[in-house]
Design a protein around this motif. Structure first.
Motif, PDB file in Angstrom:
ATOM      1  N   ALA A 124      -9.912   2.509   2.991  1.00 17.40           N
ATOM      2  CA  ALA A 124     -10.212   3.026   1.656  1.00 17.40           C
ATOM      3  C   ALA A 124      -9.006   3.773   1.121  1.00 17.40           C
ATOM      4  O   ALA A 124      -8.245   4.371   1.887  1.00 17.40           O
ATOM      5  N   VAL A 125      -8.838   3.716  -0.202  1.00 23.38           N
ATOM      6  CA  VAL A 125      -7.743   4.485  -0.803  1.00 23.38           C
ATOM      7  C   VAL A 125      -8.245   5.207  -2.045  1.00 23.38           C
ATOM      8  O   VAL A 125      -9.075   4.686  -2.792  1.00 23.38           O
ATOM      9  N   ASP A 126      -7.767   6.438  -2.212  1.00 22.33           N
ATOM     10  CA  ASP A 126      -8.077   7.242  -3.401  1.00 22.33           C
ATOM     11  C   ASP A 126      -6.770   7.433  -4.165  1.00 22.33           C
ATOM     12  O   ASP A 126      -5.823   8.007  -3.633  1.00 22.33           O
ATOM     13  N   ILE A 127      -6.754   6.925  -5.397  1.00 19.96           N
ATOM     14  CA  ILE A 127      -5.519   6.950  -6.179  1.00 19.96           C
ATOM     15  C   ILE A 127      -5.510   8.164  -7.104  1.00 19.96           C
ATOM     16  O   ILE A 127      -6.393   8.315  -7.954  1.00 19.96           O
ATOM     17  N   GLY A 128      -4.497   9.024  -6.961  1.00 18.49           N
ATOM     18  CA  GLY A 128      -4.411  10.254  -7.751  1.00 18.49           C
ATOM     19  C   GLY A 128      -5.363  11.273  -7.158  1.00 18.49           C
ATOM     20  O   GLY A 128      -6.323  11.711  -7.782  1.00 18.49           O
ATOM     21  N   THR A 129      -5.075  11.658  -5.931  1.00 14.63           N
ATOM     22  CA  THR A 129      -6.082  12.367  -5.141  1.00 14.63           C
ATOM     23  C   THR A 129      -6.218  13.841  -5.482  1.00 14.63           C
ATOM     24  O   THR A 129      -7.253  14.451  -5.231  1.00 14.63           O
ATOM     25  N   ALA A 146     -10.724   4.327   7.440  1.00 11.52           N
ATOM     26  CA  ALA A 146      -9.322   4.758   7.426  1.00 11.52           C
ATOM     27  C   ALA A 146      -8.985   5.074   5.978  1.00 11.52           C
ATOM     28  O   ALA A 146      -8.853   4.173   5.157  1.00 11.52           O
ATOM     29  N   VAL A 147      -8.886   6.359   5.665  1.00  7.96           N
ATOM     30  CA  VAL A 147      -8.728   6.765   4.265  1.00  7.96           C
ATOM     31  C   VAL A 147      -7.273   7.121   3.973  1.00  7.96           C
ATOM     32  O   VAL A 147      -6.649   7.875   4.719  1.00  7.96           O
ATOM     33  N   VAL A 173      -6.408  11.419   7.707  1.00  7.09           N
ATOM     34  CA  VAL A 173      -6.198  10.900   6.357  1.00  7.09           C
ATOM     35  C   VAL A 173      -4.693  10.797   6.089  1.00  7.09           C
ATOM     36  O   VAL A 173      -3.925  11.653   6.492  1.00  7.09           O
ATOM     37  N   ARG A 174      -4.313   9.701   5.440  1.00  9.88           N
ATOM     38  CA  ARG A 174      -2.895   9.449   5.197  1.00  9.88           C
ATOM     39  C   ARG A 174      -2.544   9.854   3.765  1.00  9.88           C
ATOM     40  O   ARG A 174      -3.291   9.561   2.827  1.00  9.88           O
TER      41      ARG A 174
END
Ligand code: GLN
Length: 295
Positions: A124-129, A146-147, A173-174
């Motif tokens: 999963a990815v969060d853009i502009g976290t 895997a975030v 978290v990366r």
């Protein structure tokens, strides 16, 4: 403010001080600020009202009240905001997490549970976290995911990292530095779940935001370009490159933007269906897109 003697007196004086400065809920805010200075839960605070103010507390309390009287958001003055039941550090440099963004989390969890099993190890990815509220909540709620996070602001990355440590997610978290999906595109990475609450306020509306918002919260997290849709356009253009064969996309959107954003998702050619979810004020707030597995 004159040197207060008891905690009750300090509270009452601060309450009228904040009221004089146009604070909407002065008694409540004075209590939160004072409890923050004294580091007390409500019950022990109420029991301590007749006690004298501890050494140094009056000065620290006054300094916080002055910041609040200058209309700095309460959350920055206190330094935290609760989101989905967890406490997040916030300071100028990151947007204060909003309650409507909790609906984004609910929908992502609900759709993901329908599309995959709870044991799936999804990317999963969060853009502009920003503060990390979305990404760190997902990582806490779904420990097998895997975030990754992306932010253009190194300030935000620092705050999000601090929040990850506080939530015990330091190594899980990366944190990627970059512009929207660029870090993923650069490495040819693909994800199962893509979420974002990008800046979406139309540039010409930014000046009309509440003073608390426009003078203290980061413009980078608010200004979405001429029609507010710039980030969604760029995100949707990149969907074919970054989504796995079966994928879930969820964006928070501004007022009157949901239909346009749903159209942008469909125009990417890789989304099979979209759904629009209103917030508690009845404003269409979340757009979900599903890419179905081809059989
Ligand atoms: N909800 C925020 C506000 O109205 C805007 C957040 C954003 O642009 N993503 O102030």
């Amino acid at each position: 403010m004159v040197q207060p003697t008891t905690i009750r007196e300090a509270l009452l004086r601060a309450s009228s001080f904040l009221q004089e400065h146009g604070c909407r809920d002065p008694r409540f805010e004075a209590e939160l600020l004072l409890r923050h200075v004294l580091d007390m839960e409500r019950a022990s605070f109420l029991a301590s009202l007749p006690d004298p103010m501890p050494d140094g507390a009056a000065e620290r309390f006054q300094a916080l009240c002055e910041r609040r009287a200058a209309q700095e958001p309460l959350q920055y003055v206190i330094g935290t905001q609760e989101f989905f039941g967890r406490e997040f550090l916030v300071r100028p440099g990151v947007l204060i997490p909003r309650p409507e963004t909790e609906i984004l989390i609910e929908k992502v969890l609900q759709y993901a549970d329908r599309m995959w099993t709870k044991e799936s190890e999804l990317a999963a990815v969060d853009i502009g976290t920003g503060s990390g509220a979305i990404a760190l909540t997902l990582a806490s709620e779904r420990p097998l995911w895997a975030v990754s996070t992306v932010d253009l602001s190194t300030d935000a990355i620092e705050i999000a990292r601090d929040n990850a440590k506080r939530l015990g997610l330091g190594d899980k978290v990366r944190f990627l530095h970059g512009d929207l999906l660029e870090p993923l595109l650069l490495h040819g990475e693909q994800v199962d779940v893509l979420v974002s609450n990008p800046p979406y306020i139309p540039s010409s509306d930014v000046l009309e935001l509440d003073r608390e918002v426009k003078e203290y919260e980061p413009l980078l997290a608010l200004d979405g370009g001429e029609d507010g849709l710039n980030c969604y356009r760029r995100l949707c253009e990149a969907l074919p490159a970054v989504l796995k064969e079966q994928a879930l996309v969820a964006f928070e959107v501004g007022i009157h933007q949901a239909q346009d954003v749903a159209r942008l998702m469909m125009a990417s050619g890789v989304i099979d269906e979209t759904a629009i979810v209103p917030d508690l004020a009845g404003i269409d707030r979340i757009v979900v897109g599903v890419r179905k597995q081809k059989s």
